[in-house]
Design a protein around this motif. Sequence first.
Motif, PDB file in Angstrom:
ATOM      1  N   PHE A 149     -16.540  32.601 -29.006  1.00 56.34           N
ATOM      2  CA  PHE A 149     -17.895  33.337 -28.553  1.00 56.34           C
ATOM      3  C   PHE A 149     -18.079  34.143 -30.068  1.00 56.34           C
ATOM      4  O   PHE A 149     -18.160  35.188 -29.608  1.00 56.34           O
TER       5      PHE A 149
ATOM      6  N   ASN B 153     -23.212  20.315 -35.418  1.00 57.71           N
ATOM      7  CA  ASN B 153     -23.450  21.635 -35.969  1.00 57.71           C
ATOM      8  C   ASN B 153     -24.167  22.045 -37.005  1.00 57.71           C
ATOM      9  O   ASN B 153     -24.120  22.851 -37.850  1.00 57.71           O
TER      10      ASN B 153
ATOM     11  N   VAL C 236     -21.427  30.775 -33.512  1.00 55.58           N
ATOM     12  CA  VAL C 236     -21.769  29.378 -32.837  1.00 55.58           C
ATOM     13  C   VAL C 236     -21.821  29.592 -31.295  1.00 55.58           C
ATOM     14  O   VAL C 236     -22.845  29.229 -30.619  1.00 55.58           O
TER      15      VAL C 236
ATOM     16  N   VAL D 134      -3.160  28.071 -30.038  1.00 52.91           N
ATOM     17  CA  VAL D 134      -4.025  27.400 -29.171  1.00 52.91           C
ATOM     18  C   VAL D 134      -4.055  25.927 -29.216  1.00 52.91           C
ATOM     19  O   VAL D 134      -5.029  25.406 -28.777  1.00 52.91           O
TER      20      VAL D 134
ATOM     21  N   ARG E 235     -32.208  31.870 -38.253  1.00 52.73           N
ATOM     22  CA  ARG E 235     -30.863  31.554 -39.005  1.00 52.73           C
ATOM     23  C   ARG E 235     -29.566  31.765 -38.046  1.00 52.73           C
ATOM     24  O   ARG E 235     -28.815  30.932 -37.661  1.00 52.73           O
TER      25      ARG E 235
ATOM     26  N   ASP F 217     -12.731  33.188 -26.292  1.00 52.35           N
ATOM     27  CA  ASP F 217     -12.432  33.633 -27.487  1.00 52.35           C
ATOM     28  C   ASP F 217     -11.026  33.609 -27.968  1.00 52.35           C
ATOM     29  O   ASP F 217     -10.171  32.970 -26.979  1.00 52.35           O
ATOM     30  N   VAL F 218     -10.457  34.097 -29.040  1.00 47.40           N
ATOM     31  CA  VAL F 218      -9.143  34.000 -29.441  1.00 47.40           C
ATOM     32  C   VAL F 218      -7.939  34.515 -28.594  1.00 47.40           C
ATOM     33  O   VAL F 218      -6.873  34.141 -28.359  1.00 47.40           O
TER      34      VAL F 218
ATOM     35  N   THR G  60     -27.284  27.275 -35.353  1.00 49.54           N
ATOM     36  CA  THR G  60     -26.103  26.515 -35.198  1.00 49.54           C
ATOM     37  C   THR G  60     -26.095  26.060 -33.772  1.00 49.54           C
ATOM     38  O   THR G  60     -25.979  24.951 -33.147  1.00 49.54           O
TER      39      THR G  60
ATOM     40  N   GLN H 292     -15.917  27.141 -26.188  1.00 48.86           N
ATOM     41  CA  GLN H 292     -14.701  27.552 -26.564  1.00 48.86           C
ATOM     42  C   GLN H 292     -14.959  28.413 -28.055  1.00 48.86           C
ATOM     43  O   GLN H 292     -15.706  27.698 -28.996  1.00 48.86           O
TER      44      GLN H 292
ATOM     45  N   GLY I  67     -19.209  21.934 -32.073  1.00 46.61           N
ATOM     46  CA  GLY I  67     -19.694  23.210 -32.625  1.00 46.61           C
ATOM     47  C   GLY I  67     -19.158  23.577 -33.793  1.00 46.61           C
ATOM     48  O   GLY I  67     -19.722  24.025 -34.814  1.00 46.61           O
ATOM     49  N   ALA I  68     -17.702  23.677 -33.644  1.00 47.23           N
ATOM     50  CA  ALA I  68     -16.899  23.971 -34.678  1.00 47.23           C
ATOM     51  C   ALA I  68     -16.801  22.769 -35.791  1.00 47.23           C
ATOM     52  O   ALA I  68     -17.209  21.500 -35.329  1.00 47.23           O
ATOM     53  N   ASN I  69     -16.048  22.890 -36.657  1.00 44.92           N
ATOM     54  CA  ASN I  69     -15.754  21.725 -37.933  1.00 44.92           C
ATOM     55  C   ASN I  69     -14.447  21.320 -37.485  1.00 44.92           C
ATOM     56  O   ASN I  69     -13.534  22.355 -37.508  1.00 44.92           O
TER      57      ASN I  69
ATOM     58  N   LYS J  44     -22.067  16.408 -43.936  1.00 44.74           N
ATOM     59  CA  LYS J  44     -23.048  16.764 -42.977  1.00 44.74           C
ATOM     60  C   LYS J  44     -24.343  17.106 -43.702  1.00 44.74           C
ATOM     61  O   LYS J  44     -25.432  16.715 -43.119  1.00 44.74           O
TER      62      LYS J  44
ATOM     63  N   PRO K  72     -22.323  32.138 -43.988  1.00 45.84           N
ATOM     64  CA  PRO K  72     -21.362  32.363 -43.272  1.00 45.84           C
ATOM     65  C   PRO K  72     -20.524  31.507 -42.695  1.00 45.84           C
ATOM     66  O   PRO K  72     -20.828  30.409 -42.375  1.00 45.84           O
TER      67      PRO K  72
ATOM     68  N   ALA L  30     -14.816  27.053 -32.285  1.00 41.89           N
ATOM     69  CA  ALA L  30     -14.042  27.954 -32.772  1.00 41.89           C
ATOM     70  C   ALA L  30     -13.099  27.416 -33.830  1.00 41.89           C
ATOM     71  O   ALA L  30     -13.844  27.647 -35.225  1.00 41.89           O
TER      72      ALA L  30
HETATM   73  P1  NAD Z   1     -17.256  33.376 -35.675  1.00 39.17           P
HETATM   74  O1  NAD Z   1     -16.156  34.036 -36.390  1.00 39.17           O
HETATM   75  O2  NAD Z   1     -18.285  34.008 -35.636  1.00 39.17           O
HETATM   76  O3  NAD Z   1     -16.488  33.163 -34.289  1.00 39.17           O
HETATM   77  C1  NAD Z   1     -15.258  32.452 -33.996  1.00 39.17           C
HETATM   78  C2  NAD Z   1     -15.179  32.501 -32.636  1.00 39.17           C
HETATM   79  O4  NAD Z   1     -13.754  31.622 -32.237  1.00 39.17           O
HETATM   80  C3  NAD Z   1     -14.442  33.900 -32.127  1.00 39.17           C
HETATM   81  O5  NAD Z   1     -15.149  34.482 -30.783  1.00 39.17           O
HETATM   82  C4  NAD Z   1     -12.901  33.896 -32.145  1.00 39.17           C
HETATM   83  O6  NAD Z   1     -12.396  34.634 -31.186  1.00 39.17           O
HETATM   84  C5  NAD Z   1     -12.776  32.426 -31.568  1.00 39.17           C
HETATM   85  N1  NAD Z   1     -11.632  31.803 -31.811  1.00 39.17           N
HETATM   86  C6  NAD Z   1     -10.828  31.884 -33.106  1.00 39.17           C
HETATM   87  N2  NAD Z   1      -9.912  31.176 -33.055  1.00 39.17           N
HETATM   88  C7  NAD Z   1      -9.893  30.569 -31.830  1.00 39.17           C
HETATM   89  C8  NAD Z   1      -8.884  29.770 -31.076  1.00 39.17           C
HETATM   90  N3  NAD Z   1      -7.888  29.322 -31.790  1.00 39.17           N
HETATM   91  N4  NAD Z   1      -9.119  29.747 -29.675  1.00 39.17           N
HETATM   92  C9  NAD Z   1     -10.320  30.017 -29.277  1.00 39.17           C
HETATM   93  N5  NAD Z   1     -11.171  30.903 -29.571  1.00 39.17           N
HETATM   94  C10 NAD Z   1     -11.073  31.191 -31.070  1.00 39.17           C
HETATM   95  O7  NAD Z   1     -17.279  32.060 -36.441  1.00 39.17           O
HETATM   96  P2  NAD Z   1     -18.391  30.964 -36.429  1.00 39.17           P
HETATM   97  O8  NAD Z   1     -19.241  30.998 -37.331  1.00 39.17           O
HETATM   98  O9  NAD Z   1     -19.029  30.999 -34.641  1.00 39.17           O
HETATM   99  O10 NAD Z   1     -17.633  29.563 -36.583  1.00 39.17           O
HETATM  100  C11 NAD Z   1     -17.068  28.687 -35.335  1.00 39.17           C
HETATM  101  C12 NAD Z   1     -16.881  27.460 -35.942  1.00 39.17           C
HETATM  102  O11 NAD Z   1     -18.069  26.794 -36.166  1.00 39.17           O
HETATM  103  C13 NAD Z   1     -16.002  27.097 -37.149  1.00 39.17           C
HETATM  104  O12 NAD Z   1     -15.393  25.845 -37.076  1.00 39.17           O
HETATM  105  C14 NAD Z   1     -17.065  27.184 -38.352  1.00 39.17           C
HETATM  106  O13 NAD Z   1     -16.829  26.479 -39.545  1.00 39.17           O
HETATM  107  C15 NAD Z   1     -18.067  26.253 -37.746  1.00 39.17           C
HETATM  108  N6  NAD Z   1     -19.622  26.473 -37.910  1.00 39.17           N
HETATM  109  C16 NAD Z   1     -20.134  27.672 -38.043  1.00 39.17           C
HETATM  110  C17 NAD Z   1     -21.361  27.517 -38.524  1.00 39.17           C
HETATM  111  C18 NAD Z   1     -22.302  28.984 -38.623  1.00 39.17           C
HETATM  112  O14 NAD Z   1     -23.640  28.978 -38.980  1.00 39.17           O
HETATM  113  N7  NAD Z   1     -21.705  29.974 -38.599  1.00 39.17           N
HETATM  114  C19 NAD Z   1     -22.217  26.652 -38.898  1.00 39.17           C
HETATM  115  C20 NAD Z   1     -21.282  25.394 -38.655  1.00 39.17           C
HETATM  116  C21 NAD Z   1     -20.180  25.225 -38.370  1.00 39.17           C
END
Ligand code: NAD
Length: 440
Positions: free
Chosen positions: A243, A366, A246, A20, A210, A266-267, A214, A241, A339-341, A118, A169, A318
Amino acid sequence: MPVKTTAPNSAAKSVKQPSVNGAMAAHEANPWAQAMEQLDRAAQKLNLEPYIAERLRHPKRILTVSVPVKMDDGSIKYFEGYRVQHNLDRGPAKGGIRFHPQVSMDEVKALAFWMTMKCAVVNLPYGGAKGGVICNPKEMSIGEIERLTRRYTAEISIIIGPDKDIPAPDVNTNEQIMGWVMDTYSMTIGYSAPGVVTGKPIEVGGSLGRREATGRGVFYVTRELAEKRGFDLRKAPVAIQGFGNVGMNAAKIFQQHGCKVVAVSDVMGGLYNEDGLDVDQLMEYRRKHESIAKFPKAEKIPADKFVEVECDILIPAAMENTINGGNAARIKAKYIIEGANGPTSNAADRILNQRGVTVVPDILANAGGVTVSYFEWVQDMQAFFWDEKQVNAKLQDIIVKSFRDIYDIHETNKVDMRLAAFMLGLRRLAQAVRIRGMFP
Ligand code: NAD
């Protein structure tokens, strides 16, 4: 059509090794190299003493562990895991645990560095850490995931603890997994230590708010941006991007505030509906299916084209580098809220800046997650719990203040918001380093 594509269903075929990230140079794909470039840029701008920037190029502790797991078929499989404590100058280390086949040492180092930045940006008394295990939880049973989590926790228990390093998490880890981390650590020390991990279920010391924190923080920064730039948030189509924790919660909160979420992914693939998707229905669908990619009532978009979808606000939630030099020129969004890192590579950042696209950087956008993780830890340590209203109000105060501080730096210094955020965080971090001095 939301995006031009010749192979609308191609993403569904690439479940295990999704591509992706478009076309990317090797350097661009290395998160640690990207993170160090960001550091250099900010250090130069601040005219920082070279020894302080150098300190941040060397993570304080790196632990590699081998994690043996008895699989359901009776075989023993070994997984490689990491815990990186990047910096402890402002307090104990804090950062999530990721389970993913593409985890690497450089990725964990970069994610730990971004946690250091952060926590400084939102002024929490923490340093930065991250953990990861190379595994594919989608191909493992619940029992196997539990045994992996428990053994990984036992292996890293020599460096984690409520006063030392507090996991949380991240991708593919959740509340239940944090519950197992808490239990395993508690078993090794002989008493319950809820403060060793955040993002736990409420029943074992988790915090109200909690789960959504995010996504809520993502919403607060977007609302602040809309106010500064004078656009009506409810009229700006939003694409998200990812689901998971976050993305899904961000979608829910944007919709609760009257915004139109036109695309999610999602992925396995993406969805688009010009009139807005029904997020409640999507969440219900997600509870019953592994992926949202086949949700009816929407046009399908391949995952690898998702970031090019028609929208005003794009929220990558994602993985790293989904916005890169290969697709940045085709992004339609005017505002990107990370939202992602590390979702935007430095090459993409340069292209987006030139095109006048505003990027609200990860280390601010985030930070709602780590902020409520901090509240959770504080509640655990004092064994006194707050109601959700209190949690959300305190979260809003911190995120809004951080946004405004960074926006001021962005305007005053005429720098992009990422550089502004790094300047704020780095100033605080540098001051802690100077005050503490050099041991021995
Ligand atoms: P998660 O595992 O709950 O969800 C990840 C989502 O991304 C899933 O829907 C998955 O199918 C999708 N995904 C994965 N690879 C993908 C791709 N290449 N293209 C499209 N969709 C894809 O993870 P999360 O906790 O939501 O974390 C997502 C991002 O946010 C990461 O970068 C994480 O480091 C960051 N983040 C998370 C938190 C948190 O509180 N969980 C806090 C700050 C930052």
